[in-house]
Write a protein that holds these residues in place. Structure first.
Motif, PDB file in Angstrom:
ATOM      1  N   VAL A   1      63.587  12.567 -39.881  1.00 35.80           N
ATOM      2  CA  VAL A   1      62.508  13.073 -39.024  1.00 35.80           C
ATOM      3  C   VAL A   1      61.670  11.930 -38.437  1.00 35.80           C
ATOM      4  O   VAL A   1      61.069  12.059 -37.370  1.00 35.80           O
ATOM      5  CB  VAL A   1      61.631  14.053 -39.843  1.00 35.80           C
ATOM      6  N   HIS A   2      61.657  10.790 -39.129  1.00 40.71           N
ATOM      7  CA  HIS A   2      60.848   9.663 -38.616  1.00 40.71           C
ATOM      8  C   HIS A   2      61.330   9.234 -37.234  1.00 40.71           C
ATOM      9  O   HIS A   2      60.546   8.728 -36.433  1.00 40.71           O
ATOM     10  CB  HIS A   2      60.889   8.471 -39.590  1.00 40.71           C
ATOM     11  N   HIS A   3      62.602   9.452 -36.917  1.00 45.61           N
ATOM     12  CA  HIS A   3      63.085   9.131 -35.569  1.00 45.61           C
ATOM     13  C   HIS A   3      62.401  10.027 -34.539  1.00 45.61           C
ATOM     14  O   HIS A   3      61.983   9.561 -33.478  1.00 45.61           O
ATOM     15  CB  HIS A   3      64.598   9.343 -35.475  1.00 45.61           C
ATOM     16  N   ILE A   4      62.312  11.321 -34.865  1.00 43.28           N
ATOM     17  CA  ILE A   4      61.684  12.270 -33.931  1.00 43.28           C
ATOM     18  C   ILE A   4      60.220  11.877 -33.727  1.00 43.28           C
ATOM     19  O   ILE A   4      59.703  11.876 -32.606  1.00 43.28           O
ATOM     20  CB  ILE A   4      61.813  13.710 -34.470  1.00 43.28           C
ATOM     21  N   ASP A   5      59.565  11.497 -34.822  1.00 45.05           N
ATOM     22  CA  ASP A   5      58.137  11.141 -34.745  1.00 45.05           C
ATOM     23  C   ASP A   5      57.886   9.904 -33.887  1.00 45.05           C
ATOM     24  O   ASP A   5      56.779   9.683 -33.420  1.00 45.05           O
ATOM     25  CB  ASP A   5      57.577  10.894 -36.151  1.00 45.05           C
ATOM     26  N   ARG A   6      58.909   9.085 -33.699  1.00 42.10           N
ATOM     27  CA  ARG A   6      58.733   7.891 -32.870  1.00 42.10           C
ATOM     28  C   ARG A   6      58.442   8.264 -31.422  1.00 42.10           C
ATOM     29  O   ARG A   6      57.769   7.510 -30.715  1.00 42.10           O
ATOM     30  CB  ARG A   6      59.994   7.014 -32.901  1.00 42.10           C
ATOM     31  N   GLY A   7      58.993   9.403 -30.974  1.00 45.45           N
ATOM     32  CA  GLY A   7      58.872   9.696 -29.542  1.00 45.45           C
ATOM     33  C   GLY A   7      58.350  11.067 -29.189  1.00 45.45           C
ATOM     34  O   GLY A   7      58.151  11.355 -28.017  1.00 45.45           O
ATOM     35  N   TYR A   8      58.141  11.926 -30.190  1.00 47.81           N
ATOM     36  CA  TYR A   8      57.703  13.300 -29.904  1.00 47.81           C
ATOM     37  C   TYR A   8      56.331  13.557 -30.498  1.00 47.81           C
ATOM     38  O   TYR A   8      56.116  13.346 -31.690  1.00 47.81           O
ATOM     39  CB  TYR A   8      58.714  14.313 -30.452  1.00 47.81           C
ATOM     40  N   ASP A   9      55.424  14.019 -29.644  1.00 45.91           N
ATOM     41  CA  ASP A   9      54.061  14.322 -30.055  1.00 45.91           C
ATOM     42  C   ASP A   9      54.017  15.775 -30.531  1.00 45.91           C
ATOM     43  O   ASP A   9      54.009  16.703 -29.720  1.00 45.91           O
ATOM     44  CB  ASP A   9      53.130  14.100 -28.847  1.00 45.91           C
ATOM     45  N   ASP A  10      54.035  15.957 -31.837  1.00 43.52           N
ATOM     46  CA  ASP A  10      53.927  17.282 -32.474  1.00 43.52           C
ATOM     47  C   ASP A  10      54.943  18.287 -31.917  1.00 43.52           C
ATOM     48  O   ASP A  10      54.577  19.385 -31.472  1.00 43.52           O
ATOM     49  CB  ASP A  10      52.494  17.830 -32.325  1.00 43.52           C
ATOM     50  N   LEU A  11      56.195  17.915 -31.976  1.00 39.77           N
ATOM     51  CA  LEU A  11      57.272  18.803 -31.512  1.00 39.77           C
ATOM     52  C   LEU A  11      57.231  20.125 -32.271  1.00 39.77           C
ATOM     53  O   LEU A  11      57.350  21.205 -31.678  1.00 39.77           O
ATOM     54  CB  LEU A  11      58.629  18.104 -31.712  1.00 39.77           C
ATOM     55  N   VAL A  12      57.034  20.027 -33.589  1.00 37.23           N
ATOM     56  CA  VAL A  12      57.059  21.231 -34.423  1.00 37.23           C
ATOM     57  C   VAL A  12      55.894  22.161 -34.048  1.00 37.23           C
ATOM     58  O   VAL A  12      56.077  23.360 -33.806  1.00 37.23           O
ATOM     59  CB  VAL A  12      57.028  20.847 -35.921  1.00 37.23           C
ATOM     60  N   GLY A  13      54.694  21.622 -33.961  1.00 38.50           N
ATOM     61  CA  GLY A  13      53.517  22.436 -33.631  1.00 38.50           C
ATOM     62  C   GLY A  13      53.644  23.065 -32.254  1.00 38.50           C
ATOM     63  O   GLY A  13      53.307  24.241 -32.058  1.00 38.50           O
ATOM     64  N   ARG A  14      54.126  22.288 -31.309  1.00 39.90           N
ATOM     65  CA  ARG A  14      54.256  22.827 -29.947  1.00 39.90           C
ATOM     66  C   ARG A  14      55.280  23.961 -29.911  1.00 39.90           C
ATOM     67  O   ARG A  14      55.069  24.978 -29.246  1.00 39.90           O
ATOM     68  CB  ARG A  14      54.636  21.714 -28.972  1.00 39.90           C
ATOM     69  N   LEU A  15      56.385  23.798 -30.624  1.00 42.65           N
ATOM     70  CA  LEU A  15      57.393  24.872 -30.630  1.00 42.65           C
ATOM     71  C   LEU A  15      56.885  26.094 -31.388  1.00 42.65           C
ATOM     72  O   LEU A  15      57.108  27.231 -30.960  1.00 42.65           O
ATOM     73  CB  LEU A  15      58.706  24.357 -31.245  1.00 42.65           C
ATOM     74  N   GLN A  16      56.163  25.867 -32.491  1.00 44.53           N
ATOM     75  CA  GLN A  16      55.581  27.013 -33.226  1.00 44.53           C
ATOM     76  C   GLN A  16      54.673  27.819 -32.312  1.00 44.53           C
ATOM     77  O   GLN A  16      54.668  29.048 -32.342  1.00 44.53           O
ATOM     78  CB  GLN A  16      54.743  26.503 -34.404  1.00 44.53           C
ATOM     79  N   SER A  17      53.911  27.112 -31.475  1.00 48.02           N
ATOM     80  CA  SER A  17      52.914  27.797 -30.644  1.00 48.02           C
ATOM     81  C   SER A  17      53.549  28.734 -29.616  1.00 48.02           C
ATOM     82  O   SER A  17      52.877  29.598 -29.078  1.00 48.02           O
ATOM     83  CB  SER A  17      52.001  26.785 -29.946  1.00 48.02           C
ATOM     84  N   VAL A  18      54.838  28.561 -29.331  1.00 46.09           N
ATOM     85  CA  VAL A  18      55.499  29.491 -28.390  1.00 46.09           C
ATOM     86  C   VAL A  18      56.453  30.437 -29.128  1.00 46.09           C
ATOM     87  O   VAL A  18      57.291  31.096 -28.520  1.00 46.09           O
ATOM     88  CB  VAL A  18      56.226  28.746 -27.244  1.00 46.09           C
ATOM     89  N   GLY A  19      56.333  30.472 -30.468  1.00 44.14           N
ATOM     90  CA  GLY A  19      57.062  31.478 -31.236  1.00 44.14           C
ATOM     91  C   GLY A  19      58.386  31.029 -31.815  1.00 44.14           C
ATOM     92  O   GLY A  19      59.162  31.852 -32.305  1.00 44.14           O
ATOM     93  N   ALA A  20      58.675  29.721 -31.790  1.00 39.50           N
ATOM     94  CA  ALA A  20      59.952  29.263 -32.360  1.00 39.50           C
ATOM     95  C   ALA A  20      59.887  29.283 -33.882  1.00 39.50           C
ATOM     96  O   ALA A  20      58.810  29.115 -34.473  1.00 39.50           O
ATOM     97  CB  ALA A  20      60.259  27.841 -31.874  1.00 39.50           C
ATOM     98  N   GLY A  21      61.040  29.491 -34.516  1.00 37.52           N
ATOM     99  CA  GLY A  21      61.101  29.514 -35.971  1.00 37.52           C
ATOM    100  C   GLY A  21      61.292  28.108 -36.502  1.00 37.52           C
ATOM    101  O   GLY A  21      62.417  27.657 -36.719  1.00 37.52           O
ATOM    102  N   ILE A  22      60.215  27.386 -36.695  1.00 40.94           N
ATOM    103  CA  ILE A  22      60.327  25.972 -37.082  1.00 40.94           C
ATOM    104  C   ILE A  22      59.163  25.601 -37.986  1.00 40.94           C
ATOM    105  O   ILE A  22      58.036  26.075 -37.802  1.00 40.94           O
ATOM    106  CB  ILE A  22      60.374  25.071 -35.816  1.00 40.94           C
TER     107      ILE A  22
END
Ligand code: EPU
Length: 435
Positions: free
Chosen positions: A408-429
């Protein structure tokens, strides 16, 4: 590679994804990683206080901040996506291994430090592992401007031959390398005379860098074209400035891909249609609805995607960074598609992970043939680099059952709160573990 200061807990961090949808709501697209890192590096050029806004909250910004601090700048990361940088002119033009090894974009300090300080030493850059990433074009361009290089397996060192300033030169690249264009461009801003760069890269992030430097007092003609002409100015003619980072087209495409495989409708605020024309056109071919909003893009996904052939190319072509997302979308599309990689021939490592989820993909050289299946199946997969990690998240949204993602540290290098943003539109993450 994991950052040197990351602890074991962070290594255990996982993202869990399951199919949910349809998605609905709004996502604000953050500033671009591949712009802000270069903007930060360019603050080496002139003394003063800089304010950069729309800075994404990502690990690479923290690494670049540490690099600038090691060189002698004061960097403060504020809330609300603001970064202030104070350059008092007392610079040590050495970029240390511990930091450089974590991030490819460290090489973007080469041009600014060399032209500002007359010398520079940077450890060989690390970053994503998708094959050989030489810097021969950076070196040849700067040599044409009067630099002398010492290259070893460990570091690159350069100085201005005979002391003084670099001089203008006519430079023609074999290939429009983003990094080489940026290093020559930033060096030319303080060189003596006029530099032309033919076959220059013209990505939106490169235009953003040009605009920052123009607002610092640089003279650059041909911005946004493949021929840049830079008239060097004296150091005293450059000054600090404030600048807003351009939105991230790759992060925007990630939310489009998430909506594409989940169904639904989301508004991507701040996404710029003009920066994504070619990829949006392919997404329409695949059956997505994409409408322009006053300040963004509306994505509508109904029914199954259609297979479409795609080739990556330098901008304005389809960026290689979109490709893991596109291959993931094609994995569940109706039909067979061929994807051709023209930038990094070896950038297919994540395909093995998609296969673990049941994708039918065969690679041959720089081609991938994808036969769409109805549904992927959840499994444990590893994120090997930033964009591959985002693709794993999208794949998890397209899979029955749970997908867990490590690295996951790779994702954190370039994505600003990917998980939170996807949760906010109803994704199961969700995210589990520290980090
Ligand atoms: N190349 C050379 N010699 C050089 C420079 C480049 O042969 O001196 C080759 C590379 O090996 C590669 C191609 O030219 O095959 C393109 O490289 P380029 O220099 O354009 O890429 P980069 O500046 O190293 C940036 C992005 C990458 C993105 C590429 C292509 C940053 C920090 N990185 O890399 O982004 O894939 O442009 O668009 O801006 C990412 O964000 O995940 C990422 C990898």
């Amino acid at each position: 590679m994991l950052p040197a200061d990351a602890d074991d807990e962070l290594r255990e961090c996982r993202i869990r994804v399951h199919r949910a949808g349809p998605l609905s709501g709004e996502v604000v697209v953050p500033g671009a990683k591949n712009s802000v890192l270069k903007l930060m590096a360019a603050t080496v050029l002139a003394d003063g206080v800089y304010e950069l806004t729309n800075v994404p909250n990502i690990a690479d910004v923290g690494i670049m901040a540490d690099l600038l601090r090691a060189i002698g700048l004061e960097v403060t990361l504020h809330p609300q996506n603001l970064v202030t940088i104070v350059n008092r002119g007392d610079l040590t033009p050495v970029a240390p291994y511990e930091l450089v090894a974590q991030m490819r974009a460290s090489i973007n300090l080469l041009g600014p430090l060399l032209t500002r300080c007359g010398e520079v030493r940077i450890s060989m850059p690390g970053g994503d592992d998708f094959g050989s990433r030489p810097i021969d074009m950076h070196v040849a361009g700067l040599e044409a401007m009067g630099a002398e290089f010492e290259l070893t397996a460990d570091y690159v060192a350069a100085r201005v031959a005979g002391g003084g300033r670099l001089h203008g030169a006519e430079i023609m690249f074999d290939f429009p390398s983003v990094g080489a264009t940026e290093n020559v461009l930033t060096a030319a801003v303080l060189a003596d005379g006029v530099t032309t760069i033919d076959n220059a890269a013209r990505e939106p992030e490169l235009i953003d860098l040009c605009e920052l430097m123009v607002s610092m007092g640089a003279t650059i003609d041909g911005i946004g074209t493949s021929r840049l002409q830079i008239t060097g100015v004296d150091r005293g003619a450059l000054h600090a400035t404030n600048h807003e980072t351009v939105p991230d087209r790759i992060q925007a495409a990630t939310y489009i891909a998430a909506c594409a495989v989940s169904g639904g409708e989301i508004d991507l605020l701040n996404a710029k249609v003009d920066h994504m024309q070619m990829v949006l056109s392919r997404f329409r071919d695949m059956g997505l609805g994409l409408g322009q909003l006053p300040n963004g893009i509306r994505v509508t996904s109904e029914g199954r995607l259609r297979a479409t052939d795609i080739a990556t190319l330098p901008y304005p072509g389809i960026a290689t960074d979109y490709k893991p997302l596109i291959i993931t979308m094609l994995s569940v599309a109706d039909g067979v598609a061929i994807v051709t990689e023209n930038i990094y021939p070896g950038r297919f490592k994540y395909v093995e992970e998609l296969q673990r989820l049941g994708a039918d993909i065969r690679t041959n050289g720089h081609h991938a043939v994808i036969r769409g299946v109805e549904r992927l199946t959840g499994a444990h997969v590893v994120s090997h680099d930033i964009r591959a990690g985002a693709a794993m998240v999208v794949a998890g949204l397209a899979a029955e059952g749970e997908t867990t993602i490590t690295g996951v540290h790779h994702i954190d290098r370039g994505y600003d709160d990917l998980v939170g943003r996807l949760q906010s539109v109803g994704a199961g993450i969700s995210r589990a573990g520290a980090g």
